[in-house]
Design an enzyme around this catalytic site. Structure first.
Site, PDB file in Angstrom:
ATOM      1  N   ARG A   1      14.760  84.895 -58.683  1.00 51.71           N
ATOM      2  CA  ARG A   1      14.524  84.580 -57.263  1.00 51.71           C
ATOM      3  C   ARG A   1      14.751  85.822 -56.394  1.00 51.71           C
ATOM      4  O   ARG A   1      15.296  85.736 -55.292  1.00 51.71           O
ATOM      5  CB  ARG A   1      15.436  83.438 -56.781  1.00 51.71           C
ATOM      6  CG  ARG A   1      15.196  82.107 -57.449  1.00 51.71           C
ATOM      7  CD  ARG A   1      13.811  81.552 -57.101  1.00 51.71           C
ATOM      8  NE  ARG A   1      13.672  80.174 -57.501  1.00 51.71           N
ATOM      9  CZ  ARG A   1      13.327  79.768 -58.714  1.00 51.71           C
ATOM     10  NH1 ARG A   1      13.081  80.656 -59.671  1.00 51.71           N
ATOM     11  NH2 ARG A   1      13.208  78.480 -58.983  1.00 51.71           N
TER      12      ARG A   1
ATOM     13  N   SER B   1      14.569  73.942 -53.974  1.00 54.39           N
ATOM     14  CA  SER B   1      15.985  74.287 -54.181  1.00 54.39           C
ATOM     15  C   SER B   1      16.483  75.055 -52.967  1.00 54.39           C
ATOM     16  O   SER B   1      15.878  76.050 -52.582  1.00 54.39           O
ATOM     17  CB  SER B   1      16.150  75.194 -55.395  1.00 54.39           C
ATOM     18  OG  SER B   1      15.658  74.583 -56.554  1.00 54.39           O
TER      19      SER B   1
ATOM     20  N   GLU C   1      18.780  80.147 -51.383  1.00 52.82           N
ATOM     21  CA  GLU C   1      17.579  80.716 -51.967  1.00 52.82           C
ATOM     22  C   GLU C   1      16.504  80.812 -50.893  1.00 52.82           C
ATOM     23  O   GLU C   1      15.665  81.704 -50.912  1.00 52.82           O
ATOM     24  CB  GLU C   1      17.139  79.773 -53.099  1.00 52.82           C
ATOM     25  CG  GLU C   1      16.117  80.296 -54.025  1.00 52.82           C
ATOM     26  CD  GLU C   1      14.930  79.380 -54.119  1.00 52.82           C
ATOM     27  OE1 GLU C   1      13.990  79.583 -53.344  1.00 52.82           O
ATOM     28  OE2 GLU C   1      14.947  78.488 -54.977  1.00 52.82           O
TER      29      GLU C   1
HETATM   30  N1  EPU Z   1      21.810  68.620 -62.168  1.00 53.63           N
HETATM   31  C1  EPU Z   1      22.798  67.732 -61.819  1.00 53.63           C
HETATM   32  N2  EPU Z   1      22.685  67.048 -60.637  1.00 53.63           N
HETATM   33  C2  EPU Z   1      21.624  67.204 -59.826  1.00 53.63           C
HETATM   34  C3  EPU Z   1      20.610  68.117 -60.174  1.00 53.63           C
HETATM   35  C4  EPU Z   1      20.709  68.825 -61.366  1.00 53.63           C
HETATM   36  O1  EPU Z   1      23.775  67.576 -62.533  1.00 53.63           O
HETATM   37  O2  EPU Z   1      21.597  66.548 -58.774  1.00 53.63           O
HETATM   38  C5  EPU Z   1      21.927  69.350 -63.438  1.00 53.63           C
HETATM   39  C6  EPU Z   1      21.353  68.554 -64.592  1.00 53.63           C
HETATM   40  O3  EPU Z   1      22.145  68.770 -65.730  1.00 53.63           O
HETATM   41  C7  EPU Z   1      19.995  69.190 -64.811  1.00 53.63           C
HETATM   42  C8  EPU Z   1      20.310  70.629 -64.494  1.00 53.63           C
HETATM   43  O4  EPU Z   1      21.191  70.556 -63.375  1.00 53.63           O
HETATM   44  O5  EPU Z   1      19.574  69.007 -66.116  1.00 53.63           O
HETATM   45  C9  EPU Z   1      19.131  71.478 -64.154  1.00 53.63           C
HETATM   46  O6  EPU Z   1      18.305  70.841 -63.178  1.00 53.63           O
HETATM   47  P1  EPU Z   1      16.751  71.258 -63.046  1.00 53.63           P
HETATM   48  O7  EPU Z   1      16.096  71.191 -64.356  1.00 53.63           O
HETATM   49  O8  EPU Z   1      16.171  70.468 -61.927  1.00 53.63           O
HETATM   50  O9  EPU Z   1      16.826  72.793 -62.685  1.00 53.63           O
HETATM   51  P2  EPU Z   1      17.570  73.582 -61.524  1.00 53.63           P
HETATM   52  O10 EPU Z   1      18.335  74.682 -62.159  1.00 53.63           O
HETATM   53  O11 EPU Z   1      18.323  72.667 -60.622  1.00 53.63           O
HETATM   54  C10 EPU Z   1      15.664  75.324 -61.243  1.00 53.63           C
HETATM   55  C11 EPU Z   1      14.866  75.917 -60.114  1.00 53.63           C
HETATM   56  C12 EPU Z   1      13.772  74.961 -59.683  1.00 53.63           C
HETATM   57  C13 EPU Z   1      12.856  74.710 -60.873  1.00 53.63           C
HETATM   58  C14 EPU Z   1      13.712  74.110 -62.007  1.00 53.63           C
HETATM   59  C15 EPU Z   1      12.917  73.936 -63.279  1.00 53.63           C
HETATM   60  C16 EPU Z   1      16.416  77.374 -58.961  1.00 53.63           C
HETATM   61  C17 EPU Z   1      17.227  77.620 -57.724  1.00 53.63           C
HETATM   62  N3  EPU Z   1      15.752  76.233 -58.996  1.00 53.63           N
HETATM   63  O12 EPU Z   1      16.329  74.180 -60.715  1.00 53.63           O
HETATM   64  O13 EPU Z   1      13.004  75.620 -58.682  1.00 53.63           O
HETATM   65  O14 EPU Z   1      11.809  73.820 -60.535  1.00 53.63           O
HETATM   66  O15 EPU Z   1      14.812  75.008 -62.322  1.00 53.63           O
HETATM   67  O16 EPU Z   1      12.692  75.176 -63.872  1.00 53.63           O
HETATM   68  O17 EPU Z   1      16.379  78.219 -59.840  1.00 53.63           O
HETATM   69  C18 EPU Z   1      12.769  75.935 -56.347  1.00 53.63           C
HETATM   70  O18 EPU Z   1      13.038  77.119 -56.545  1.00 53.63           O
HETATM   71  O19 EPU Z   1      12.543  75.490 -55.182  1.00 53.63           O
HETATM   72  C19 EPU Z   1      12.788  75.009 -57.462  1.00 53.63           C
HETATM   73  C20 EPU Z   1      12.592  73.694 -57.315  1.00 53.63           C
END
Ligand code: EPU
Length: 334
Positions: A158, A232, A327
């Site tokens: 990012r 995010s 972000e």
């Molecule tokens: N989780 C929780 N509670 C929540 C949300 C997530 O416990 O309310 C935990 C869960 O274990 C879940 C893990 O976090 O499995 C990861 O969640 P997710 O797969 O949604 O990925 P993320 O790390 O939260 C990142 C990106 C997203 C992207 C997803 C998928 C960042 C800041 N965000 O989210 O990007 O779609 O991975 O690759 O890196 C964006 O940048 O706007 C965005 C949506």
């Protein structure tokens, strides 16, 4: 002083104003705007990665430069130059319909092509930097054009040079991507694998991968057309292995992934675990299906969303000793 409303131009849907609002359809429009209106300038693409926390004393240039053009190709690759004002997901769909691999995991990310390199958008194991070739940008102070190749952009998680020393200095007019004519896929991300298995798909097409990702995103993330948000809100924080080991002792279910010799923590998990998921205050809320996403819950004032973000940041720091940083770009900070 401030006169033009930015409400239709930010995906949080908050009402902030700027001095002048100019739509840019060509490089000539940029030269004209720079000659007509005084600095400072802000550039908006899809408006899906900004929080307008207050009014702006600037002229806002809305990038609407369009066009998807094949500029070169060989047996294996195609070089595609895309107007910075093209919608990102339209580009992804275009590439899939032309059987070109590389962008399919980045399906349904809101925003414009010109904004994609700035925060090096990424999802489901892929970042735009992997297909990035170069970009053209015009300096907002000199009006001169500069070409950035991949190595000039300092892409990171990012992150890019456009969030560091070149932040706010350029408008990105065109981005060139190099896509593959061979089917090259990355379905290593657990949620994609699980969903493909669920659908009994062993050898997925680009379209099938894109469809799976669109469905996963729709199930977790709010549609900005219906609920104001910017995806995010915070980055996933990166901490040392030692700091991670210490947290793991206290929180055995903490979610983290290796990132080179460090660990990337799930900010969504931290915010969720701190008890913020679904919380609403003064028209700003934490989305009920994903704690990393802040939503507009009825406010016109981006300052309310900023206040919620700051409250969450302070609470996560006090509970876990970890700083989470936004972000999204925050402008007009009160
Ligand atoms: N989780 C929780 N509670 C929540 C949300 C997530 O416990 O309310 C935990 C869960 O274990 C879940 C893990 O976090 O499995 C990861 O969640 P997710 O797969 O949604 O990925 P993320 O790390 O939260 C990142 C990106 C997203 C992207 C997803 C998928 C960042 C800041 N965000 O989210 O990007 O779609 O991975 O690759 O890196 C964006 O940048 O706007 C965005 C949506």
């Amino acid at each position: 002083m401030s006169s033009a409303s930015l409400q239709p131009f930010n995906s949080f849907g908050v009402n902030a104003h700027c001095k002048n609002l100019i739509k840019i359809y060509s490089e000539q429009d940029i030269y004209d705007a720079l000659l007509t209106y005084e600095a400072p300038y802000n550039v908006i693409g899809g408006g899906s990665n900004i929080l307008l926390a207050g009014d702006l004393e600037s002229t806002v240039l809305v990038n609407q430069i369009k066009g998807i053009q094949v500029v070169d190709e060989d047996d294996n690759h195609v070089l595609l130059t895309v107007g910075g004002g093209e919608n990102w997901h339209n580009l992804v769909l275009w590439s899939i319909s032309h059987n070109l691999s590389g962008l399919q995991n980045l399906s349904l990310i809101p925003g414009s092509v010109g904004a994609a390199p700035i925060q090096n958008i990424g999802a489901y194991g892929v970042e735009q930097s992997q297909c990035f070739h170069s970009l053209r940008a015009i300096s907002l102070s000199t009006g001169l054009t500069k070409v950035y190749y991949k190595e000039d952009c300092q892409f990171g998680y990012r992150d890019s040079v456009f969030k560091k020393e070149d932040a706010g200095k350029y408008i990105i007019t065109h981005v060139t991507y190099i896509l593959s004519k061979k089917v090259e896929i990355n379905v290593s991300y657990g949620a994609i694998q699980a969903e493909l298995k669920n659908r009994n798909i062993e050898d997925p097409t680009l379209k099938q991968i894109s469809d799976v990702i669109c469905d996963i995103r729709v199930s977790k993330l709010p549609d900005p057309l219906l609920i104001g948000n910017a995806g995010s809100f915070f980055k996933n924080p990166i901490i040392t292995e030692q700091a991670y080991e210490d947290l793991l002792l206290k929180y055995p279910d903490i979610v983290a992934y290796p990132a080179n010799d460090k660990m990337k923590l799930s900010a969504g998990w931290l915010i969720d675990r701190a008890g913020w998921k679904g919380h609403s205050q003064n028209g700003a809320a934490v989305y009920k299906n994903h704690a990393l996403v802040l939503i507009n819950d009825g406010t016109d004032n981006g300052g309310d969303i900023w206040q919620l973000a700051m409250d969450i940041q302070a609470d996560v720091l006090s509970k876990f000793g970890v700083e989470i940083v936004p972000e999204v770009n925050v402008w007009g900070r009160p």
